[in-house]
Design a protein around this motif. Structure first.
Motif, PDB file in Angstrom:
ATOM      1  N   TYR A  41       0.850  -1.187   0.000  1.00 60.16           N
ATOM      2  CA  TYR A  41       0.000   0.000   0.000  1.00 60.16           C
ATOM      3  C   TYR A  41       0.886   1.238   0.000  1.00 60.16           C
ATOM      4  O   TYR A  41       1.644   1.465   0.943  1.00 60.16           O
ATOM      5  CB  TYR A  41      -0.901   0.027   1.241  1.00 60.16           C
ATOM      6  N   SER A  42       0.798   2.058  -1.051  1.00 60.35           N
ATOM      7  CA  SER A  42       1.617   3.263  -1.124  1.00 60.35           C
ATOM      8  C   SER A  42       0.780   4.541  -1.078  1.00 60.35           C
ATOM      9  O   SER A  42       1.311   5.618  -0.867  1.00 60.35           O
ATOM     10  CB  SER A  42       2.471   3.255  -2.397  1.00 60.35           C
ATOM     11  N   SER A  43      -0.526   4.418  -1.238  1.00 54.73           N
ATOM     12  CA  SER A  43      -1.405   5.580  -1.252  1.00 54.73           C
ATOM     13  C   SER A  43      -1.606   6.149   0.152  1.00 54.73           C
ATOM     14  O   SER A  43      -1.698   5.398   1.125  1.00 54.73           O
ATOM     15  CB  SER A  43      -2.766   5.201  -1.835  1.00 54.73           C
ATOM     16  N   ARG A  44      -1.699   7.465   0.239  1.00 53.92           N
ATOM     17  CA  ARG A  44      -1.992   8.134   1.510  1.00 53.92           C
ATOM     18  C   ARG A  44      -3.487   8.083   1.819  1.00 53.92           C
ATOM     19  O   ARG A  44      -3.895   8.377   2.930  1.00 53.92           O
ATOM     20  CB  ARG A  44      -1.528   9.589   1.453  1.00 53.92           C
ATOM     21  N   GLU A  45      -4.285   7.729   0.833  1.00 56.95           N
ATOM     22  CA  GLU A  45      -5.724   7.558   1.020  1.00 56.95           C
ATOM     23  C   GLU A  45      -5.996   6.085   1.324  1.00 56.95           C
ATOM     24  O   GLU A  45      -5.290   5.208   0.831  1.00 56.95           O
ATOM     25  CB  GLU A  45      -6.480   7.963  -0.245  1.00 56.95           C
ATOM     26  N   TYR A  46      -7.017   5.826   2.114  1.00 51.33           N
ATOM     27  CA  TYR A  46      -7.381   4.432   2.378  1.00 51.33           C
ATOM     28  C   TYR A  46      -7.713   3.727   1.062  1.00 51.33           C
ATOM     29  O   TYR A  46      -8.345   4.316   0.170  1.00 51.33           O
ATOM     30  CB  TYR A  46      -8.588   4.336   3.308  1.00 51.33           C
ATOM     31  N   SER A  47      -7.287   2.492   0.961  1.00 44.81           N
ATOM     32  CA  SER A  47      -7.695   1.660  -0.169  1.00 44.81           C
ATOM     33  C   SER A  47      -9.207   1.496  -0.099  1.00 44.81           C
ATOM     34  O   SER A  47      -9.813   1.684   0.968  1.00 44.81           O
ATOM     35  CB  SER A  47      -6.993   0.303  -0.096  1.00 44.81           C
ATOM     36  N   PRO A  48      -9.858   1.146  -1.214  1.00 47.88           N
ATOM     37  CA  PRO A  48     -11.309   0.890  -1.136  1.00 47.88           C
ATOM     38  C   PRO A  48     -11.603  -0.190  -0.088  1.00 47.88           C
ATOM     39  O   PRO A  48     -10.847  -1.152   0.058  1.00 47.88           O
ATOM     40  CB  PRO A  48     -11.644   0.386  -2.543  1.00 47.88           C
ATOM     41  N   VAL A  49     -12.684  -0.001   0.644  1.00 46.89           N
ATOM     42  CA  VAL A  49     -13.067  -0.958   1.690  1.00 46.89           C
ATOM     43  C   VAL A  49     -13.343  -2.313   1.054  1.00 46.89           C
ATOM     44  O   VAL A  49     -14.032  -2.413   0.043  1.00 46.89           O
ATOM     45  CB  VAL A  49     -14.300  -0.449   2.465  1.00 46.89           C
TER      46      VAL A  49
END
Length: 108
Positions: A41-49
């Motif tokens: 996981y590299s995104s600063r936003e949560y991955s889709p639930v």
């Protein structure tokens, strides 16, 4: 049938908010919902639930981030292990300089 597999970053398959490599599945002889793999996981936003009809466990290999399991959010770093009950929404995001790499496993 090969009952093993070997992880390499070139096997990562991009998805929304992360990339994953399944290491154990039906191809290695797993039955039911048994499977295991690595996700990054590299995104600063949560991955889709995500929500599954099976339980899932996670072990954080490296990186710093945050996990959300149901309504609970908590920090995760290398060495953190957490459990997601079946039918419970969950998501991960990166909060550090390096991506969060997790080993995941699930079963029925």
């Amino acid at each position: 049938m090969e009952q093993y597999s070997v992880y390499s970053e070139d096997k990562l398959i991009p998805s929304l908010g992360h990339a994953s490599c399944t290491l154990l599945s039906v191809e290695q002889g797993c039955v039911g919902a048994c499977a295991a793999g690595i996700s990054v996981y590299s995104s600063r936003e949560y991955s889709p639930v995500q929500e599954h009809p099976f339980q899932e466990g996670f072990y954080v290999i490296e990186g710093c981030g945050s996990a959300r399991v149901g309504n609970n959010a908590f920090k995760i770093t290398g060495g953190t292990c957490f459990f997601v009950p079946s039918g419970t929404g969950h998501a991960i995001r990166c909060t550090g300089d390096k991506p969060v790499k997790v080993f995941w496993f699930h079963s029925a």
